[in-house]
Design an enzyme around this catalytic site. Structure first.
Site, short mmCIF file in Angstrom:
data_model
loop_
_atom_site.label_atom_id
_atom_site.label_comp_id
_atom_site.label_asym_id
_atom_site.label_seq_id
_atom_site.Cartn_x
_atom_site.Cartn_y
_atom_site.Cartn_z
CE LYS A 168 33.72 42.18 32.74
NZ LYS A 168 33.63 43.13 33.84
CD GLU B 60 40.98 42.66 30.12
OE1 GLU B 60 41.53 42.50 31.23
OE2 GLU B 60 39.99 43.37 29.95
CG HIS C 14 38.81 37.53 39.77
ND1 HIS C 14 40.09 37.98 39.53
CD2 HIS C 14 38.74 36.29 39.26
CE1 HIS C 14 40.76 37.03 38.90
NE2 HIS C 14 39.97 35.99 38.73
NE ARG D 70 27.40 48.31 40.10
CZ ARG D 70 28.41 47.97 40.88
NH1 ARG D 70 28.63 48.60 42.02
NH2 ARG D 70 29.25 47.02 40.53
P1 ADP Z 1 34.00 42.20 37.15
O1 ADP Z 1 33.00 42.74 36.19
O2 ADP Z 1 33.75 40.80 37.50
O3 ADP Z 1 34.22 43.14 38.29
P2 ADP Z 1 36.62 43.13 36.17
O4 ADP Z 1 36.96 43.24 34.72
O5 ADP Z 1 36.35 44.39 36.89
O6 ADP Z 1 35.38 42.14 36.29
O7 ADP Z 1 37.76 42.33 36.90
C1 ADP Z 1 37.65 41.89 38.22
C2 ADP Z 1 39.01 41.73 38.87
O8 ADP Z 1 39.84 40.80 38.14
C3 ADP Z 1 39.84 42.99 38.92
O9 ADP Z 1 39.52 43.77 40.04
C4 ADP Z 1 41.27 42.46 38.97
O10 ADP Z 1 41.60 42.06 40.28
C5 ADP Z 1 41.21 41.22 38.13
N1 ADP Z 1 41.63 41.52 36.74
C6 ADP Z 1 40.82 41.94 35.75
N2 ADP Z 1 41.50 42.13 34.60
C7 ADP Z 1 42.78 41.81 34.87
C8 ADP Z 1 43.98 41.76 34.06
N3 ADP Z 1 43.97 42.06 32.77
N4 ADP Z 1 45.11 41.37 34.65
C9 ADP Z 1 45.13 41.03 35.97
N5 ADP Z 1 44.04 41.03 36.76
C10 ADP Z 1 42.88 41.41 36.22
P1 ADP Z 2 31.56 47.00 43.58
O1 ADP Z 2 32.06 46.77 42.18
O2 ADP Z 2 30.65 48.16 43.75
O3 ADP Z 2 32.56 46.85 44.63
P2 ADP Z 2 30.63 44.37 43.76
O4 ADP Z 2 30.86 44.01 42.34
O5 ADP Z 2 31.44 43.79 44.83
O6 ADP Z 2 30.54 45.94 43.85
O7 ADP Z 2 29.14 44.18 44.18
C1 ADP Z 2 28.15 44.42 43.33
C2 ADP Z 2 27.57 43.05 43.08
O8 ADP Z 2 27.11 42.51 44.31
C3 ADP Z 2 26.41 43.11 42.17
O9 ADP Z 2 26.78 42.95 40.85
C4 ADP Z 2 25.57 41.96 42.69
O10 ADP Z 2 25.96 40.74 42.13
C5 ADP Z 2 25.86 41.92 44.14
N1 ADP Z 2 24.91 42.71 44.92
C6 ADP Z 2 24.93 44.01 45.02
N2 ADP Z 2 23.97 44.44 45.79
C7 ADP Z 2 23.34 43.41 46.24
C8 ADP Z 2 22.26 43.26 47.13
N3 ADP Z 2 21.67 44.28 47.68
N4 ADP Z 2 21.86 42.03 47.38
C9 ADP Z 2 22.45 41.01 46.81
N5 ADP Z 2 23.49 41.11 45.97
C10 ADP Z 2 23.93 42.28 45.68
MG MG Z 3 34.90 45.06 38.21
#
Ligand code: ADP
Ligand code: ADP
Ligand code: MG
Length: 671
Positions: free
Chosen positions: A116, A200, A235, A297
């Site tokens: 990230k 952040e 999240h 992806r």
């Molecule tokens: P991940 O890789 O676990 O998906 P993200 O960076 O996409 O991590 O963040 C997951 C979720 O956390 C976001 O969908 C949002 O709901 C919350 N989030 C992330 N960054 C922020 C932020 N700076 N302020 C408020 N909520 C946040």
């Molecule tokens: P998106 O960001 O596409 O909404 P999520 O972050 O909710 O997806 O889901 C993707 C995550 O879910 C992956 O990072 C992994 O941890 C888990 N995951 C995805 N596919 C599978 C699977 N087929 N079986 C088990 N876990 C999975």
């Molecule tokens: Mg995310």
């Protein structure tokens, strides 16, 4: 076009990819682990290769075994799905090096977006708005605290290698910062082998809005508009929709352009998603959204985009991977209608969303009302090894209200037994006022958690109906009832006028008598209820109480019945008159596994003194980590599991010495 594709995944996404391949005349190869020998994706594929034991690390994550399987099957490409190896640049590299196509972006593009902090630095350079914060290399706690103060509280600490919501901590003030940082680093290091964190600004009134992008190998990049994924728990996304409610046209344009710019910056090819966070405290504004991360992806929630654009994103992936240009360019893409997706999981919302496992004895999914993407069928087991997703329920309508009502109806037609699901929670969410009014935000579920998850008590009619069914009074059944043929052998098959129900451990006495054709009078727990009912073939019943009729469904097991109605469901057993009641008498002395999963950490040694609240063990299941604390001060008596062991729900993990003065019931070994 590609000739044969190996799908390096399982569950619903493997099934979904196989379907599009077959529609396009592309042959398919599935891979499977021990636990998935009889899985749906295996039976749908043209051929299937066993790649290892049940744990993902020994099967679905074994890149070498999977590439080997592809080569031996004569496949020309590998589709990684989502999760597992899909965002692993080394795997993408190895696939290409083996002379196969990787259905996804280049390993360089995956690597550029994999961390990230680096991704944010890259996006800043490309002129994409990025969440204010610190994403440098320095990790000294004092330095990071200074940065947090500069950014201004509240802040969000994130693991730079993070995903799935892990390693994230919201911090309100400077006093709480150090401890939160330490725990985020611990979690990040355990989950990703990388403790580094970034800081952040915590965005006020956050909405998660992401843009689907698509690139090809000819330099084209388009976006397919936005998805709103603000309904989240820990999240993680729960219900997604497209387009985003309340999205002004100028903001949609700005976000689309920013996303295309981001993808162009890394010469992106294939399907990807740029996730943005928006500050919606004064509605959506074109200057109040910021880049969070890119997922390189296909996304879980891609079907809502398909529903509003008419594009099959997997078809596009296959075409682009085979070298074709994008089937449509930006000015040929439009939004039509509205779509929702709900993620149906095997989990128990009433008990803190504990993952559930076991056999899906009965499963009705609302295929007439919705697109249902599922990887399981009735009779399959939800195992503790993988994501406990049962299905994605996707609805589409000409407008938001229609699509949402459809989702609500579809969810009330989900009927699963054997494994607890989150269907009721999802259905209640579709009726939550702010959400219905188009005002989702990432904190909505938490703020309304109790109304979304409380246990609604069954009505007296429902209990009376359960008693009638369990007593055998509702026989004879129609020919297509699965238990119909067995009725002669059922226990308690004679009509009886008294039954003792087991309602989640509570005993409910029910007596009843027939008062006419299909009419009954019952006394439930001392209170009288009159009702009549008519039953149709598929377990549906029309229940009439005081002139009003309701449709309910009965799904019966051998000694239990589940009643589905109004989007809720209640499970009743028949009390076993021979069962003793002396279990659980010494509850505080045993620590049992509240869910199936892995014993990730064990801090207990026999003979050690522990204080109330002290962490004794940490359990992990695919979607959740749970800390088990000492229920009281005491001494560890026995430790019955080892760290790293996989246990079933209810397994005894350890025991405490009985408290002073308490009679000793344990084994008399160590007097
Ligand atoms: P991940 O890789 O676990 O998906 P993200 O960076 O996409 O991590 O963040 C997951 C979720 O956390 C976001 O969908 C949002 O709901 C919350 N989030 C992330 N960054 C922020 C932020 N700076 N302020 C408020 N909520 C946040
Ligand atoms: P998106 O960001 O596409 O909404 P999520 O972050 O909710 O997806 O889901 C993707 C995550 O879910 C992956 O990072 C992994 O941890 C888990 N995951 C995805 N596919 C599978 C699977 N087929 N079986 C088990 N876990 C999975
Ligand atoms: Mg995310």
């Amino acid at each position: 076009m590609l000739r044969k594709v190996l799908i390096a995944n399982r569950g619903e996404i493997a099934c979904r990819i196989i379907r599009t391949c077959h529609r396009l005349g592309v042959a398919t190869v599935a891979v499977y682990s021990d636990a998935d020998r009889d899985a749906l994706h295996v039976s749908l594929a043209g051929e299937a290769v066993h790649v290892g034991p049940s744990p993902a690390a020994e099967s679905y994550l074994r890149g070498d075994a999977i590439i080997d399987a592809a080569l031996r099957a004569g496949a020309d490409a590998i589709h990684p799905g989502y999760g597992f190896l899909s965002e692993n640049p080394d795997f993408a590299w190895a696939v290409t090096s083996a002379g196969l196509r990787f259905i996804g972006p280049s390993s360089d593009a995956i690597r550029a977006m994999g961390l990230k902090d680096a991704a944010k630095a890259l996006m800043e350079k490309a002129g994409v708005p990025v969440v204010p914060g610190y994403h440098g290399a320095e990790q000294d706690p004092d330095f990071l605290l200074d940065e947090a103060e500069r950014i201004g509280f509240p802040v969000l600490i994130k693991a730079r290698a993070g995903g799935g919501g892990k390693g994230m901590r919201r911090v309100e003030n400077a006093e709480a910062f150090r401890e939160a940082l330490a725990s985020a680093q611990r979690e990040a290091s355990a989950a990703f082998g990388d403790a580094s964190c970034l800081i952040e600004k915590y965005i006020a009134h956050p909405r998660h809005i992401e843009i689907q992008v698509f690139g090809d190998d000819h330099g084209n990049v388009v976006h397919l508009f936005e998805r709103d994924c603000s309904l989240q728990r820990r999240h993680q996304k729960v219900i997604e929709e497209a387009p985003a409610p309340g999205m002004p046209e100028d903001m949609r344009r700005a976000m689309g352009e920013a996303a295309v710019k981001a993808a162009m910056a890394i010469s992106y090819s294939g399907a990807g998603t740029i996730e943005f966070i928006a500050d919606a405290s004064e509605g959506l504004k074109p200057d109040r959204f910021w880049f969070m991360e890119m997922n390189t992806r296909l996304q879980v929630e891609h079907p809502v985009t398909e529903a509003i654009t008419g594009v099959d994103l997997v078809e596009w992936q296959l075409r682009v991977a085979s070298g074709e240009p994008l089937p449509r360019l930006q000015d040929e893409l439009f939004i039509s209608g509205w779509a929702f997706e709900a993620r149906l999981y095997a989990e128990d919302a009433e008990r803190g969303f504990l993952p559930a496992t076991g056999q899906l004895v009965h499963l009705d999914l609302p295929e007439e009302l919705a697109r249902v993407d599922s990887g399981v069928r009735a009779g399959d087991r939800i195992s503790p090894f993988y994501d406990p997703m049962i299905a994605k329920i996707i609805t589409r309508g000409p407008d938001r209200q229609t699509a949402l009502s459809l989702l609500s109806s579809a969810l009330s037609e989900v009927r699963a037994t054997g494994v607890t699901t989150n269907a009721t929670f999802l259905r209640r969410l579709t009726m939550q006022t702010d959400f219905v009014e188009g005002k989702p935000d990432t904190g909505l579920i938490d703020r309304h958690l109790s109304e979304l998850t409380f246990h609604r008590a069954p009505s007296r009619e429902a209990m009376a109906l359960a008693a009638l069914e369990l007593s055998g009074t509702l026989q004879p059944k129609t020919a297509n009832d699965p238990w119909g043929g067995l009725s002669g052998f059922r226990l308690w098959s004679q009509a009886s006028d008294f039954v003792e129900l087991d309602d989640r451990g509570h005993h409910v006495p029910v007596s009843f008598a027939s008062t006419g054709e299909g009419a009954y009078a019952a006394t439930v727990d001392g209170k009288r209820v009159d009702f009549s009912l008519s039953r149709s073939g598929d377990g549906a019943c029309l229940l009439e109480v005081e002139g009003s009729k309701r449709r309910v469904h009965l799904v019966s097991g051998q000694r239990d019945v589940t009643i589905f109605g109004d989007g809720e469901n209640w499970h009743f057993g028949l009390l076993d008159p021979l069962a003793g009641e002396d279990e659980a008498a010494d509850g505080g002395d045993r620590i049992v596994a509240p869910m199936p999963g892995l014993v990730k950490l064990l801090r207990a040694v026999p003979g050690a003194a522990v204080a109330k609240g002290e962490t004794l063990a940490i359990m992990e299941a695919m979607k959740m980590e749970l800390t088990l604390a000492a229920p009281r001060d005491g001494t560890i008596a026995e430790v019955l599991v080892a760290q790293g062991e996989q246990v079933v729900e209810g397994a005894m993990l350890l025991t405490l010495e009985p408290e002073d003065g308490e009679p000793e019931y344990g084994e008399p070994e160590d007097g």
